[in-house]
Design a protein around this motif. Structure first.
Motif, PDB file in Angstrom:
ATOM      1  N   LEU A  21      38.652  50.964  27.613  1.00 28.68           N
ATOM      2  CA  LEU A  21      39.194  50.942  28.971  1.00 28.68           C
ATOM      3  C   LEU A  21      40.595  50.331  29.024  1.00 28.68           C
ATOM      4  O   LEU A  21      41.193  50.249  30.104  1.00 28.68           O
ATOM      5  CB  LEU A  21      38.279  50.113  29.883  1.00 28.68           C
ATOM      6  N   GLY A  22      41.085  49.878  27.871  1.00 30.10           N
ATOM      7  CA  GLY A  22      42.418  49.305  27.832  1.00 30.10           C
ATOM      8  C   GLY A  22      42.458  47.798  27.759  1.00 30.10           C
ATOM      9  O   GLY A  22      43.548  47.206  27.786  1.00 30.10           O
ATOM     10  N   LYS A  23      41.291  47.133  27.655  1.00 31.78           N
ATOM     11  CA  LYS A  23      41.285  45.676  27.554  1.00 31.78           C
ATOM     12  C   LYS A  23      41.863  45.248  26.202  1.00 31.78           C
ATOM     13  O   LYS A  23      41.543  45.828  25.165  1.00 31.78           O
ATOM     14  CB  LYS A  23      39.868  45.141  27.694  1.00 31.78           C
ATOM     15  N   THR A  24      42.678  44.213  26.239  1.00 30.85           N
ATOM     16  CA  THR A  24      43.322  43.732  25.015  1.00 30.85           C
ATOM     17  C   THR A  24      42.957  42.291  24.688  1.00 30.85           C
ATOM     18  O   THR A  24      43.520  41.716  23.752  1.00 30.85           O
ATOM     19  CB  THR A  24      44.851  43.846  25.142  1.00 30.85           C
ATOM     20  N   ASP A  25      42.024  41.701  25.444  1.00 29.73           N
ATOM     21  CA  ASP A  25      41.721  40.274  25.265  1.00 29.73           C
ATOM     22  C   ASP A  25      40.267  40.031  24.902  1.00 29.73           C
ATOM     23  O   ASP A  25      39.677  39.030  25.300  1.00 29.73           O
ATOM     24  CB  ASP A  25      42.069  39.506  26.536  1.00 29.73           C
ATOM     25  N   THR A  26      39.666  40.945  24.127  1.00 29.53           N
ATOM     26  CA  THR A  26      38.245  40.799  23.806  1.00 29.53           C
ATOM     27  C   THR A  26      37.988  40.052  22.504  1.00 29.53           C
ATOM     28  O   THR A  26      36.830  39.741  22.203  1.00 29.53           O
ATOM     29  CB  THR A  26      37.573  42.183  23.706  1.00 29.53           C
ATOM     30  N   ASN A 123      35.307  39.685  39.216  1.00 34.31           N
ATOM     31  CA  ASN A 123      36.453  38.841  38.921  1.00 34.31           C
ATOM     32  C   ASN A 123      37.186  38.534  40.223  1.00 34.31           C
ATOM     33  O   ASN A 123      37.063  39.256  41.210  1.00 34.31           O
ATOM     34  CB  ASN A 123      37.398  39.546  37.949  1.00 34.31           C
ATOM     35  N   THR A 124      37.963  37.479  40.217  1.00 33.95           N
ATOM     36  CA  THR A 124      38.684  37.086  41.430  1.00 33.95           C
ATOM     37  C   THR A 124      39.765  38.089  41.817  1.00 33.95           C
ATOM     38  O   THR A 124      40.251  38.078  42.957  1.00 33.95           O
ATOM     39  CB  THR A 124      39.333  35.705  41.246  1.00 33.95           C
ATOM     40  N   THR A 125      40.149  38.944  40.882  1.00 34.39           N
ATOM     41  CA  THR A 125      41.029  40.073  41.160  1.00 34.39           C
ATOM     42  C   THR A 125      40.506  41.273  40.391  1.00 34.39           C
ATOM     43  O   THR A 125      39.792  41.126  39.394  1.00 34.39           O
ATOM     44  CB  THR A 125      42.482  39.795  40.725  1.00 34.39           C
ATOM     45  N   ALA A 126      40.872  42.459  40.843  1.00 35.88           N
ATOM     46  CA  ALA A 126      40.498  43.690  40.150  1.00 35.88           C
ATOM     47  C   ALA A 126      41.768  44.415  39.747  1.00 35.88           C
ATOM     48  O   ALA A 126      42.473  44.977  40.603  1.00 35.88           O
ATOM     49  CB  ALA A 126      39.640  44.571  41.038  1.00 35.88           C
ATOM     50  N   LEU A 127      42.078  44.369  38.466  1.00 34.54           N
ATOM     51  CA  LEU A 127      43.312  44.949  37.939  1.00 34.54           C
ATOM     52  C   LEU A 127      44.524  44.455  38.723  1.00 34.54           C
ATOM     53  O   LEU A 127      45.422  45.221  39.073  1.00 34.54           O
ATOM     54  CB  LEU A 127      43.235  46.481  37.965  1.00 34.54           C
ATOM     55  N   GLY A 156      41.352  35.911  34.112  1.00 26.49           N
ATOM     56  CA  GLY A 156      42.102  35.560  32.915  1.00 26.49           C
ATOM     57  C   GLY A 156      43.431  36.286  32.842  1.00 26.49           C
ATOM     58  O   GLY A 156      43.931  36.594  31.751  1.00 26.49           O
ATOM     59  N   ASN A 157      44.034  36.555  34.007  1.00 25.60           N
ATOM     60  CA  ASN A 157      45.297  37.287  34.053  1.00 25.60           C
ATOM     61  C   ASN A 157      46.493  36.381  34.376  1.00 25.60           C
ATOM     62  O   ASN A 157      47.544  36.857  34.784  1.00 25.60           O
ATOM     63  CB  ASN A 157      45.226  38.430  35.067  1.00 25.60           C
ATOM     64  N   SER A 158      46.309  35.063  34.213  1.00 26.82           N
ATOM     65  CA  SER A 158      47.376  34.090  34.455  1.00 26.82           C
ATOM     66  C   SER A 158      47.898  34.137  35.883  1.00 26.82           C
ATOM     67  O   SER A 158      49.063  33.808  36.138  1.00 26.82           O
ATOM     68  CB  SER A 158      48.538  34.310  33.471  1.00 26.82           C
ATOM     69  N   ALA A 159      47.040  34.541  36.813  1.00 29.28           N
ATOM     70  CA  ALA A 159      47.431  34.680  38.218  1.00 29.28           C
ATOM     71  C   ALA A 159      48.646  35.596  38.353  1.00 29.28           C
ATOM     72  O   ALA A 159      49.468  35.427  39.250  1.00 29.28           O
ATOM     73  CB  ALA A 159      47.690  33.327  38.866  1.00 29.28           C
ATOM     74  N   CYS A 160      48.727  36.555  37.417  1.00 23.41           N
ATOM     75  CA  CYS A 160      49.815  37.550  37.411  1.00 23.41           C
ATOM     76  C   CYS A 160      51.186  36.887  37.335  1.00 23.41           C
ATOM     77  O   CYS A 160      52.178  37.438  37.844  1.00 23.41           O
ATOM     78  CB  CYS A 160      49.729  38.459  38.641  1.00 23.41           C
ATOM     79  N   SER A 161      51.273  35.724  36.703  1.00 21.06           N
ATOM     80  CA  SER A 161      52.531  34.980  36.646  1.00 21.06           C
ATOM     81  C   SER A 161      52.979  34.771  35.203  1.00 21.06           C
ATOM     82  O   SER A 161      52.251  34.154  34.415  1.00 21.06           O
ATOM     83  CB  SER A 161      52.376  33.612  37.314  1.00 21.06           C
ATOM     84  N   PRO A 162      54.184  35.214  34.848  1.00 12.87           N
ATOM     85  CA  PRO A 162      54.699  34.914  33.507  1.00 12.87           C
ATOM     86  C   PRO A 162      54.936  33.420  33.294  1.00 12.87           C
ATOM     87  O   PRO A 162      54.976  32.959  32.152  1.00 12.87           O
ATOM     88  CB  PRO A 162      56.020  35.697  33.460  1.00 12.87           C
ATOM     89  N   LEU A 163      55.088  32.658  34.388  1.00 16.24           N
ATOM     90  CA  LEU A 163      55.245  31.211  34.237  1.00 16.24           C
ATOM     91  C   LEU A 163      53.994  30.572  33.652  1.00 16.24           C
ATOM     92  O   LEU A 163      54.045  29.473  33.092  1.00 16.24           O
ATOM     93  CB  LEU A 163      55.570  30.580  35.587  1.00 16.24           C
ATOM     94  N   GLY A 174      45.835  28.541  34.285  1.00 16.83           N
ATOM     95  CA  GLY A 174      45.796  29.804  35.018  1.00 16.83           C
ATOM     96  C   GLY A 174      44.468  30.104  35.666  1.00 16.83           C
ATOM     97  O   GLY A 174      44.410  30.556  36.820  1.00 16.83           O
ATOM     98  N   ALA A 175      43.369  29.838  34.944  1.00 14.89           N
ATOM     99  CA  ALA A 175      42.044  30.155  35.496  1.00 14.89           C
ATOM    100  C   ALA A 175      41.748  29.367  36.764  1.00 14.89           C
ATOM    101  O   ALA A 175      41.344  29.950  37.781  1.00 14.89           O
ATOM    102  CB  ALA A 175      40.960  29.936  34.438  1.00 14.89           C
ATOM    103  N   PRO A 176      41.921  28.026  36.782  1.00 20.40           N
ATOM    104  CA  PRO A 176      41.675  27.323  38.038  1.00 20.40           C
ATOM    105  C   PRO A 176      42.660  27.697  39.140  1.00 20.40           C
ATOM    106  O   PRO A 176      42.327  27.615  40.329  1.00 20.40           O
ATOM    107  CB  PRO A 176      41.793  25.836  37.661  1.00 20.40           C
ATOM    108  N   ILE A 177      43.874  28.132  38.762  1.00 21.04           N
ATOM    109  CA  ILE A 177      44.797  28.627  39.788  1.00 21.04           C
ATOM    110  C   ILE A 177      44.263  29.930  40.379  1.00 21.04           C
ATOM    111  O   ILE A 177      44.332  30.150  41.597  1.00 21.04           O
ATOM    112  CB  ILE A 177      46.203  28.793  39.202  1.00 21.04           C
ATOM    113  N   GLU A 178      43.728  30.800  39.522  1.00 18.72           N
ATOM    114  CA  GLU A 178      43.086  32.020  40.037  1.00 18.72           C
ATOM    115  C   GLU A 178      41.954  31.682  41.004  1.00 18.72           C
ATOM    116  O   GLU A 178      41.815  32.316  42.064  1.00 18.72           O
ATOM    117  CB  GLU A 178      42.539  32.851  38.878  1.00 18.72           C
ATOM    118  N   ASP A 179      41.109  30.714  40.624  1.00 19.52           N
ATOM    119  CA  ASP A 179      40.030  30.279  41.516  1.00 19.52           C
ATOM    120  C   ASP A 179      40.589  29.826  42.862  1.00 19.52           C
ATOM    121  O   ASP A 179      40.074  30.195  43.926  1.00 19.52           O
ATOM    122  CB  ASP A 179      39.261  29.099  40.897  1.00 19.52           C
TER     123      ASP A 179
END
Length: 316
Positions: A21-26, A123-127, A156-163, A174-179
């Motif tokens: 499906l394109g996942k790269t973090d398994t 997940n807290t976001t979907a794609l 686990g997407n770093s809240a979509c932030s490169p920072l 990143g994970a608790p920020i996503e939460d």
């Protein structure tokens, strides 16, 4: 009964489907926590009666509808098999093939009605898309109609932030920020009021929410005036698992902010394993926490949430 609501389980054959499906973090998940005999021995050592298994954050999300549906059906069938083999030790949250709304609703119905799962894990976001976006409203309407338990976990997407992503902070920060972002979106959009029958569980003590409730109460009238109630009121309409990596001040802040009746035992297994797993349970019984609050978190809150109180009393 001690029920661990935050417990992951993956097998390599399922992760292979996600790669398709394109996942790269398994890679990190491969070989982690799939050996059930070892898991059960650790649960016995820590006094955990049951775990509710979930595939989050490795949920079957992808733009390819056919592959996403196949992965969702695979993992839900796999979980149903584990629960059937160990009905006194495991329950499971269903996975849904987002962002494909009709397919996700169909799979949720199959998993809850035919496979006997006790809720749904998203997940807290979907794609990268917020769950409060209108496109996901049909899924929430279905969950509300059913009075379902909804467990939310960071993607686990770093809240979509490169920072975050570019500085090796995806899971530490990143994970608790996503939460935090997710639960604040639920609050400002009034989801616990809009969908009052959904029993929402947020991961990791709600991220930074225990530290932000007064700030949110002070600032929502001008920054998010559409919020239907004070954030501190809406926050207490949801539940939060106790995964805080044994950090007692964070747990105490969550108890003070939400009430002990809104906290559920969580361990984050297999990320927290061996001694760390035991600590994830033991810290809830620290002397600084009232015994009745510890007992509620460890023994009774999850029973009530999943409707197991009467069954547990009959067993006793």
């Amino acid at each position: 009964m001690r029920i661990d609501v935050h417990a992951h389980y993956w097998t390599d054959d399922y992760l292979d489907l996600l790669v398709g499906l394109g996942k790269t973090d398994t890679a990190t998940q491969r070989g982690m926590g799939a050996e059930l005999a070892t898991r059960l021995r650790l649960m016995d050592r820590a006094g955990v009666d049951m775990q509710v298994l979930s595939s989050a954050p490795q949920n079957p999300y992808g733009e390819d509808r056919v592959k996403a549906v196949a992965a969702a059906r695979f993992v839900n069938d796999q979980y149903a098999g584990v629960v059937a083999a160990y009905p006194d030790r495991f329950m499971a949250f269903a996975s849904a093939p987002l962002p494909h709304i009709d397919a996700a609703i169909a799979e949720i119905r199959r998993a809850l009605d035919d496979l006997g799962m006790v809720g749904v894990a998203l997940n807290t976001t979907a794609l990268g898309r917020a769950l409060v976006d209108p496109e996901f409203a049909p899924v929430f309407s279905e969950l509300d109609r059913r009075g379902a338990v909804l467990y939310l976990h960071p993607a686990g997407n770093s809240a979509c932030s490169p920072l975050i992503a570019d500085y090796h902070l995806t899971w530490m920060a990143g994970a608790p920020i996503e939460d935090t972002i997710s639960v604040m979106q639920l609050i400002t959009n009034g989801f616990p009021l809009r969908y009052p029958n959904i029993r929402i569980i947020n991961s990791h003590l709600g991220g930074a929410l225990p530290m932000l409730l007064q700030r949110a109460d002070n600032q929502y009238p001008w920054e998010a005036p559409q919020t239907p109630e004070a954030p501190s009121v809406i926050a207490r309409m949801m539940w939060y698992d106790t995964v805080g990596h044994g950090h007692l001040p964070a747990l105490r802040a969550a108890i003070d902010s939400f009430g002990a009746d809104r906290l559920l035992l969580g361990t984050d297994f297999p990320y927290e394993a061996d001694k760390i797993f035991v600590r994830a349970i033991d810290y809830i019984s620290d002397p600084s926490i009232a015994p009745e609050e510890s007992a509620a978190i460890l023994e009774t809150n999850a029973e009530r949430l999943f409707g197991l109180v009467h069954a547990a009393s009959r067993t006793a």
